[in-house]
Design an enzyme around this catalytic site. Structure first.
Site, mmCIF file in Angstrom:
data_model
loop_
_atom_site.group_PDB
_atom_site.id
_atom_site.type_symbol
_atom_site.label_atom_id
_atom_site.label_comp_id
_atom_site.label_asym_id
_atom_site.label_seq_id
_atom_site.Cartn_x
_atom_site.Cartn_y
_atom_site.Cartn_z
ATOM 1 N N GLU A 171 0.797 -1.222 0.000
ATOM 2 C CA GLU A 171 0.000 0.000 0.000
ATOM 3 C C GLU A 171 0.834 1.279 0.000
ATOM 4 O O GLU A 171 0.423 2.288 -0.569
ATOM 5 C CB GLU A 171 -0.936 0.017 1.229
ATOM 6 C CG GLU A 171 -2.053 -1.004 1.204
ATOM 7 C CD GLU A 171 -3.184 -0.591 0.276
ATOM 8 O OE1 GLU A 171 -3.092 0.490 -0.328
ATOM 9 O OE2 GLU A 171 -4.157 -1.359 0.147
ATOM 10 N N SER A 228 -29.179 -31.555 50.928
ATOM 11 C CA SER A 228 -28.315 -32.117 51.981
ATOM 12 C C SER A 228 -26.898 -31.576 51.965
ATOM 13 O O SER A 228 -26.053 -32.061 52.723
ATOM 14 C CB SER A 228 -28.266 -33.643 51.837
ATOM 15 O OG SER A 228 -29.546 -34.213 51.996
#
Length: 677
Positions: free
Chosen positions: A82, A340
């Site tokens: 680029e 329990s």
């Protein structure tokens, strides 16, 4: 003419300087756009790996990205393709502009662009077009201004954060997560080329819409960069496929992530103590474990390091999208009945207070506390048995007897000291708390068992890395905590699970609404809940059947081998029942001096408070238990002595109140107050 040349040169120089100053003033007057655009909030695990991200306004995925977070090879390829002079120019590359202009004039169309990465960043920040000369001029001006205010890496950061990659994807990190399912730290040449090509035409080159176009664009980038990559690498990269569809963004620990966001809504990043790999594995376990079970069932799992207090995994449901299971509800924080699972705490407190020892005999027979008469889960009674066995069998009557002696308020206080926040439906704790008559969360139970695992020392659990955990108050002595862990580790594992000595307890709440399993080894603690979020019963659901296998599977996914439990503390009393001190051989409670022994004599008839009709020959008395011979008294006066029979007719005919007393050969007695009409 020669005389005028110096003046013309000076004039030209002055004009150039004036032009330069004017250009500088023009650039300096450039209004800069907002450089702090909102980025996606990120939730990360203990190692910095992404757990979840949130979209920004307009539903965009825009994750911040710095150059040091990106594969250097990708950056080299990007700059080479680029803007090869990116590191040296001041925002505009005159050579690239001249080349692009000349090629356009010569070919009658645009052949290559002259925009630098800085100019492209300017366009992205302003969201401006590229086709008109006015737009190009504005980008040129802003690019030079950006170069004067920012460094090259800062400009590159803006580009890497805002570059479009199709649909609602912005930035390199959003792109690699969506197209490749990974962070951009390591990319192949083929992946890098694809990511360079896509921003040039993000919609037309989307591979999920036009695969051939996307692949052709990727290949053109590879061809152009073949001199850098090498022809063999470039040719080989073309054989790699281009992704055909987007991948979903990470959405791990959604309930915990939402919790972090709610706790600090302005923070752009949340670092949790969770382990991404473990969290992923347990979320999979949660989903698969409910297959073939009730459509409305949900599940929750929690795993923590009880030595540090860090929560390593938190699964609030089988999945957010499972609306039929109410997956949006975080069941790690929902109040439920623990069944329990509180029994180990009661027994440990009994050990600490000198009421019992694991080898103490405790009575499992019918008992009533005013109007409360607890029953065992199976409705049966086992008589006298060892305390350790009563805990292993999870019997109800022995633990309620013990709770009565300790005091429900003390049990609740210990539960709170462990780090839990229990809720009593009636506001006042009763004996039923030891059987699940209290509201707790999965996190509460994990706190409780972390305390048991941590030798009775409470250890607050935390899930954000900025938090720290100091030891809380001591709840139990190390020996009491060890005794409970030793008993629980001897429980048989679920069918098919390894017998590795995990200390664990299961629980099932009243009406089969909640199935629990909680366990620990020498380092970690884990808890599992299964039930319906709306609290309706699940017929046939038991903690041992549903939750326990998942608990053992969670530990297998956590690590290959369990960490052994700590050895018993030096002051632990390790003896058999016959060698216990007399008060510990049989549980009788604190008021044992004032209560009759189980085999003491009893007046079976007439019972205490009986009202009888006067009979001419007297009152028949029936005796039970005790040791013959017996002595019978009425109102303190002996009526019969040296009795070996257990049924006798007493010449008691006087109407009104009378008190009958029986005394056996060992001096034990019983009495009944009666009334004769």
């Amino acid at each position: 003419m020669r005389r005028a040349a110096p003046f013309l040169l000076v004039a030209a120089l002055l004009a150039g300087a004036a032009g330069r100053d004017a250009f500088d003033d023009w650039v300096d007057a450039t209004p800069l756009p907002n450089l702090l655009h909102e980025t996606s909030v990120e939730v990360r695990d203990r190692d910095g790996d992404l757990l979840r991200a949130y979209t920004v306004e307009d539903g965009l995925w825009r994750l911040g990205a710095r150059p040091d977070q990106v594969d250097p090879a990708f950056l080299d390829m990007l700059i080479a393709y680029e803007d090869k002079r990116f590191r040296s120019h001041s925002g505009v590359d005159p050579r690239a502009l001249l080349r692009a202009t000349w090629q356009a004039l010569w070919n009658g169309k645009v052949v290559s662009g002259g925009s630098t990465l800085t100019m492209q960043t300017a366009r992205l920040l302003e969201n401006s077009g590229t086709g008109r000369w006015q737009g190009k001029l504005r980008q040129l001006r802003l690019a030079v201004a950006l170069e004067r205010h920012l460094g090259k890496d800062e400009i590159l950061t803006l580009y890497l954060t805002h570059a479009p990659y199709g649909g609602n994807l912005e930035g390199i990190r959003a792109a690699t997560l969506a197209w490749f399912g990974k962070e951009p730290t390591r990319l192949t040449p083929a992946q890098s080329a694809f990511l360079i090509a896509l921003p040039q035409a993000p919609e037309t080159r989307r591979p999920d819409r036009d695969y051939p176009t996307a692949r052709a664009a990727r290949d053109r980038v590879l061809d152009r960069l073949s001199a850098i990559l090498g022809k063999d690498t470039s040719h080989s990269a073309k054989r790699d496929p281009v992704p055909r569809a987007r991948r979903p963004f990470p959405s791990l620990a959604p309930h915990m992530a939402d919790r972090a966001l709610a706790a600090a809504p302005d923070s752009p990043r949340h670092d949790l103590t969770l382990d991404r790999a473990l969290q992923t594995s347990l979320e999979t376990l949660a989903r698969t474990s409910l297959r073939g079970k009730g459509e409305r069932l949900s599940i929750a799992l929690l795993v923590a390091d009880h030595q540090t207090g860090e929560i390593l995994a938190s699964v609030g449901s089988a999945g957010l999208g499972q609306t039929h299971r109410q997956g949006f509800v975080d069941m790690t924080r929902a109040l439920r009945s623990p069944g329990s699972t509180l029994k180990p705490l009661v027994y440990a407190m009994g050990f600490d207070q000198g009421l019992i020892h694991p080898e103490t005999l405790i009575d499992d027979s019918p008992v009533a506390f005013d109007t409360y008469a607890p029953q065992n889960f199976d409705g049966q009674f086992r008589g006298e048995l060892r305390v350790a066995e009563a805990l292993r069998l999870s019997l109800n009557i022995p633990v309620v007897r013990l709770t009565d002696q300790i005091g429900p308020a003390r049990v609740m206080s210990a539960l709170r000291k462990s780090g839990a926040s229990p809720v009593i439906p009636s506001g006042k704790p009763g004996l039923a708390i030891s059987l699940g008559g209290v509201g707790v969360t999965l996190q509460d139970l994990t706190h409780l068992y972390a305390m048991l695992a941590n030798r009775g020392q409470s250890r607050p659990l935390y899930w954000r890395q900025q938090d720290t955990a100091q030891n809380g108050p001591r709840v139990l002595s190390p020996s009491a905590a060890w005794q409970v862990g030793h008993i629980l580790s001897s429980l048989a594992p679920p069918p098919g699970a390894p017998n590795a000595g995990l200390a664990y307890k299961t629980g099932t709440s009243y009406g089969h609404r909640d199935a629990w399993a909680v366990g620990y080894d020498g380092t970690h603690v884990a808890a599992v809940w299964i039930g319906r979020p709306d609290g309706t019963p699940v017929p046939g659901a038991f903690g041992g059947d549903l939750a326990a296998p998942i608990l053992f599977e969670a530990f297998q996914r956590l690590k290959p081998d369990l960490t052994p439990l700590a050895p018993p503390p030096a002051d632990t009393l390790l003896v058999g029942s016959a060698d216990l001190p007399e008060p510990l051989r049989r549980f009788r409670g604190r008021n044992a001096h004032f209560t009759a022994a189980p085999d003491a004599p009893k007046l079976a008839f007439p019972p205490d408070g009986a009202r009888l009709q006067a009979m001419g020959d007297g009152v028949t008395v029936k005796l039970r238990d005790g040791t013959a011979p017996f002595t019978l008294l009425a109102n303190g006066a002996p009526l019969a002595t040296r009795l070996y029979r257990r049924e006798i007719l007493l010449p008691l005919t006087e109407k009104g109140a009378s008190t009958l007393t029986v005394i056996d050969a060992r001096g034990r007695s019983a009495r009944s107050a009666i009334w004769i009409d």
